[in-house]
Motif scaffolding. Structure first.
Motif, PDB file in Angstrom:
ATOM      1  N   LEU A   1      -1.269   3.821  11.521  1.00 22.60           N
ATOM      2  CA  LEU A   1      -0.471   4.688  10.391  1.00 22.60           C
ATOM      3  C   LEU A   1       1.022   4.220  10.499  1.00 22.60           C
ATOM      4  O   LEU A   1       1.403   3.847   9.389  1.00 22.60           O
ATOM      5  N   PHE A   2       1.711   4.550  11.502  1.00 20.27           N
ATOM      6  CA  PHE A   2       3.146   4.693  11.538  1.00 20.27           C
ATOM      7  C   PHE A   2       3.691   3.345  11.633  1.00 20.27           C
ATOM      8  O   PHE A   2       4.454   2.825  10.762  1.00 20.27           O
ATOM      9  N   THR A   3       2.913   2.328  12.338  1.00 19.87           N
ATOM     10  CA  THR A   3       3.415   0.925  12.170  1.00 19.87           C
ATOM     11  C   THR A   3       3.331   0.252  10.944  1.00 19.87           C
ATOM     12  O   THR A   3       4.014  -0.344  10.458  1.00 19.87           O
ATOM     13  N   THR A   4       1.954   0.681  10.289  1.00 23.19           N
ATOM     14  CA  THR A   4       1.919  -0.223   9.096  1.00 23.19           C
ATOM     15  C   THR A   4       2.780   0.466   8.035  1.00 23.19           C
ATOM     16  O   THR A   4       3.185  -0.405   7.234  1.00 23.19           O
ATOM     17  N   GLN A   5       2.851   1.650   7.814  1.00 25.28           N
ATOM     18  CA  GLN A   5       3.742   2.237   6.922  1.00 25.28           C
ATOM     19  C   GLN A   5       5.315   2.047   7.040  1.00 25.28           C
ATOM     20  O   GLN A   5       5.924   1.898   6.272  1.00 25.28           O
ATOM     21  N   ALA A   6       5.619   1.781   8.237  1.00 29.39           N
ATOM     22  CA  ALA A   6       7.127   1.423   8.841  1.00 29.39           C
ATOM     23  C   ALA A   6       7.177  -0.007   7.999  1.00 29.39           C
ATOM     24  O   ALA A   6       8.303  -0.135   7.391  1.00 29.39           O
ATOM     25  N   VAL A   7       6.408  -0.911   8.300  1.00 31.52           N
ATOM     26  CA  VAL A   7       6.639  -2.124   7.895  1.00 31.52           C
ATOM     27  C   VAL A   7       6.360  -2.195   6.365  1.00 31.52           C
ATOM     28  O   VAL A   7       7.389  -3.009   5.643  1.00 31.52           O
ATOM     29  N   ARG A   8       5.595  -1.597   5.688  1.00 34.65           N
ATOM     30  CA  ARG A   8       5.700  -1.532   4.289  1.00 34.65           C
ATOM     31  C   ARG A   8       7.021  -0.794   3.625  1.00 34.65           C
ATOM     32  O   ARG A   8       7.448  -1.606   2.452  1.00 34.65           O
ATOM     33  N   TYR A   9       7.483   0.066   4.040  1.00 37.94           N
ATOM     34  CA  TYR A   9       8.627   0.721   3.575  1.00 37.94           C
ATOM     35  C   TYR A   9       9.713  -0.184   3.756  1.00 37.94           C
ATOM     36  O   TYR A   9      10.731  -0.275   3.044  1.00 37.94           O
ATOM     37  N   LEU A  10      10.000  -0.779   4.949  1.00 36.43           N
ATOM     38  CA  LEU A  10      11.203  -1.573   5.387  1.00 36.43           C
ATOM     39  C   LEU A  10      11.178  -2.797   4.557  1.00 36.43           C
ATOM     40  O   LEU A  10      12.097  -3.387   4.058  1.00 36.43           O
ATOM     41  N   ALA A  11       9.917  -3.414   4.258  1.00 33.42           N
ATOM     42  CA  ALA A  11       9.914  -4.411   3.291  1.00 33.42           C
ATOM     43  C   ALA A  11      10.145  -4.284   1.891  1.00 33.42           C
ATOM     44  O   ALA A  11      10.676  -5.215   1.175  1.00 33.42           O
ATOM     45  N   ALA A  12       9.658  -3.091   1.722  1.00 35.00           N
ATOM     46  CA  ALA A  12      10.007  -2.574   0.322  1.00 35.00           C
ATOM     47  C   ALA A  12      11.364  -2.426  -0.058  1.00 35.00           C
ATOM     48  O   ALA A  12      12.148  -2.480  -1.060  1.00 35.00           O
ATOM     49  N   ALA A  13      12.230  -1.942   1.094  1.00 36.66           N
ATOM     50  CA  ALA A  13      13.514  -1.728   1.074  1.00 36.66           C
ATOM     51  C   ALA A  13      14.105  -3.053   0.648  1.00 36.66           C
ATOM     52  O   ALA A  13      15.298  -3.317  -0.230  1.00 36.66           O
ATOM     53  N   VAL A  14      13.786  -4.103   1.284  1.00 38.64           N
ATOM     54  CA  VAL A  14      14.461  -5.390   1.198  1.00 38.64           C
ATOM     55  C   VAL A  14      13.972  -6.049  -0.249  1.00 38.64           C
ATOM     56  O   VAL A  14      15.169  -6.531  -0.735  1.00 38.64           O
ATOM     57  N   ILE A  15      12.773  -6.012  -0.559  1.00 43.37           N
ATOM     58  CA  ILE A  15      12.553  -6.501  -1.939  1.00 43.37           C
ATOM     59  C   ILE A  15      13.372  -5.549  -3.002  1.00 43.37           C
ATOM     60  O   ILE A  15      13.697  -6.333  -3.709  1.00 43.37           O
ATOM     61  N   LEU A  16      13.743  -4.311  -2.729  1.00 41.81           N
ATOM     62  CA  LEU A  16      14.300  -3.537  -3.876  1.00 41.81           C
ATOM     63  C   LEU A  16      15.791  -3.983  -3.974  1.00 41.81           C
ATOM     64  O   LEU A  16      16.182  -3.968  -4.842  1.00 41.81           O
ATOM     65  N   VAL A  17      16.388  -4.317  -2.711  1.00 41.00           N
ATOM     66  CA  VAL A  17      17.700  -4.625  -2.774  1.00 41.00           C
ATOM     67  C   VAL A  17      17.756  -5.954  -3.495  1.00 41.00           C
ATOM     68  O   VAL A  17      18.746  -6.338  -4.462  1.00 41.00           O
ATOM     69  N   LEU A  18      16.756  -6.797  -3.441  1.00 41.60           N
ATOM     70  CA  LEU A  18      17.048  -8.478  -4.088  1.00 41.60           C
ATOM     71  C   LEU A  18      16.742  -8.092  -5.726  1.00 41.60           C
ATOM     72  O   LEU A  18      17.305  -9.004  -6.265  1.00 41.60           O
ATOM     73  N   LEU A  19      16.028  -7.195  -5.960  1.00 40.97           N
ATOM     74  CA  LEU A  19      15.403  -7.155  -7.401  1.00 40.97           C
ATOM     75  C   LEU A  19      16.796  -6.300  -8.005  1.00 40.97           C
ATOM     76  O   LEU A  19      17.005  -6.823  -9.145  1.00 40.97           O
ATOM     77  N   ALA A  20      17.293  -5.434  -7.227  1.00 38.89           N
ATOM     78  CA  ALA A  20      18.584  -4.870  -7.810  1.00 38.89           C
ATOM     79  C   ALA A  20      19.387  -5.974  -8.071  1.00 38.89           C
ATOM     80  O   ALA A  20      20.456  -5.592  -9.067  1.00 38.89           O
ATOM     81  N   ARG A  21      19.862  -6.655  -7.237  1.00 40.02           N
ATOM     82  CA  ARG A  21      20.764  -7.653  -7.258  1.00 40.02           C
ATOM     83  C   ARG A  21      20.600  -8.442  -8.443  1.00 40.02           C
ATOM     84  O   ARG A  21      21.395  -8.951  -9.525  1.00 40.02           O
ATOM     85  N   LEU A  22      19.206  -9.028  -8.870  1.00 38.28           N
ATOM     86  CA  LEU A  22      18.858  -9.874  -9.687  1.00 38.28           C
ATOM     87  C   LEU A  22      19.001  -9.154 -11.130  1.00 38.28           C
ATOM     88  O   LEU A  22      19.443  -9.425 -12.306  1.00 38.28           O
ATOM     89  N   ALA A  23      19.087  -7.498 -11.179  1.00 33.79           N
ATOM     90  CA  ALA A  23      19.037  -6.742 -12.311  1.00 33.79           C
ATOM     91  C   ALA A  23      20.591  -6.450 -12.450  1.00 33.79           C
ATOM     92  O   ALA A  23      20.922  -5.595 -13.439  1.00 33.79           O
ATOM     93  N   GLY A  24      21.435  -6.784 -11.493  1.00 34.44           N
ATOM     94  CA  GLY A  24      22.996  -6.455 -11.704  1.00 34.44           C
ATOM     95  C   GLY A  24      23.453  -5.220 -11.180  1.00 34.44           C
ATOM     96  O   GLY A  24      24.304  -4.720 -11.578  1.00 34.44           O
ATOM     97  N   VAL A  25      22.406  -4.487 -10.334  1.00 33.32           N
ATOM     98  CA  VAL A  25      22.926  -3.029  -9.869  1.00 33.32           C
ATOM     99  C   VAL A  25      23.187  -3.117  -8.449  1.00 33.32           C
ATOM    100  O   VAL A  25      22.558  -3.945  -7.569  1.00 33.32           O
TER     101      VAL A  25
END
Length: 321
Positions: free
Chosen positions: A36-60
């Motif tokens: 549980l904890f390991t899988t969800q940790a990877v999920r949310y940390l990976a999502a944070a990286v994706i969000l940062v990249l998408l935010a930059r593309l969106a100019g945010v």
């Protein structure tokens, strides 16, 4: 005062977000046996990286939290991400999944009451009428199940955590935007889950995750976390937590439709009735409220004389009516 009327364009992001959440139910079942904890940790940390990249593309450009904002964002991550996952997993050990789903179905009423108070508004009567209807429809869709006292407690915790996911974002949405709230919530939640996963599941737990489970986690990372979070918070900021809360009723509808399409389950009469009831509740709660027209007589619209001690309306300490 009541929540102002909303447009469809403001609701669409939240609707899509809830459809993604509901459609992910069958995917989430793949992770039942994963750490549980390991899988969800990877999920949310990976999502944070994706969000940062998408935010930059969106100019945010996300801003750094300050002072009390750390408390709101950390509280959001602890409740809405960490404890919610724990409550669901531990809860199904004492109760049938439908019990947890029914508890979460109460979210519209909680958000309808507490959300406007955080936004310094009076709860909308329209939303308060619609929320129980949406709840009833969701219960019909999900069904009921057996449980014990521990299961009820876990279900209550799941309800509180699901509501906190939206309510704790309200005070920081204005400054951080949906992008910033999503980024900070996911990286904080990922770090907390990683800290828990180390001593509880061990450093080698990541090797226990199968290829199919990683595929499921990848879908949840991209669509249900990175995309759905931003869409959901966009609607919360636009229409308020109370009205947005009604949209959570869409999630069980999406889950039922996906289940029927995939062949894993054919909806029965109660499910179809529940879908109809949810739709009625959404129409009641989200329909535009006509603006009140105040009729005035010619005499009332005539210019009013200024007080004797003033020579111009600009001399008054407040609006001159």
């Amino acid at each position: 005062m009541d929540t102002p009327s909303t447009s469809l364009t403001q609701l669409v992001p939240g609707m899509i977000g809830m459809i993604l959440v509901g459609s992910s139910v069958s995917v989430s079942h793949t992770l039942v046996d994963a750490p549980l904890f390991t899988t969800q940790a990877v999920r949310y940390l990976a999502a944070a990286v994706i969000l940062v990249l998408l935010a930059r593309l969106a100019g945010v450009r996300p801003v750094r939290p300050r002072a009390r904002e750390w408390l709101w964002l950390t509280g959001l991550a602890v409740t809405g991400l960490v404890l919610f996952n724990v409550a669901v997993v531990r809860g199904v050990a004492h109760a049938e999944p439908a019990v947890i789903a029914v508890a979460v179905a109460c979210v519209p009423l909680v958000l309808g009451v507490v959300g406007p108070l955080l936004e310094r508004r009076r709860p909308s009567r329209q939303v308060l009428i619609a929320a129980p209807v949406v709840m009833a429809g969701a219960v019909l869709v999900e069904g009921t199940g057996r449980t014990d006292a521990a299961g009820v407690a876990w279900a209550g915790l799941a309800l509180g955590c699901e509501a906190a996911f939206t309510l704790l974002a309200v005070p920081v949405l204005a400054r951080h935007t949906p992008w910033g709230v999503s980024i900070h919530a996911t990286w904080i939640g990922g770090v907390l889950l990683a800290v828990l996963g180390g001593p509880i599941e061990g450093p080698t737990a990541v090797r226990e995750v199968t290829a199919s489970q990683w595929a499921a986690a990848g879908y949840l990372t991209l669509m249900v976390t990175a995309v759905a979070f931003v869409l959901w918070y966009s609607t919360v900021r636009a229409v308020g937590a109370g009205r947005a809360g009604l949209l959570t009723g869409i999630a069980p509808l999406a889950a039922a439709v996906v289940s029927a399409v995939s062949g894993t389950g054919t909806p029965g009469p109660s499910v179809w009735l529940g879908i109809a009831v949810v739709i009625v509740g959404l129409v009641v709660g989200l329909r535009p409220v006509p603006a009140r027209v105040v009729e005035t007589s010619p005499a009332s619209t005539a210019a009013k004389p200024l007080p004797s001690n003033l020579t111009s309306p600009l001399d008054a300490s407040g609006p001159y009516l």
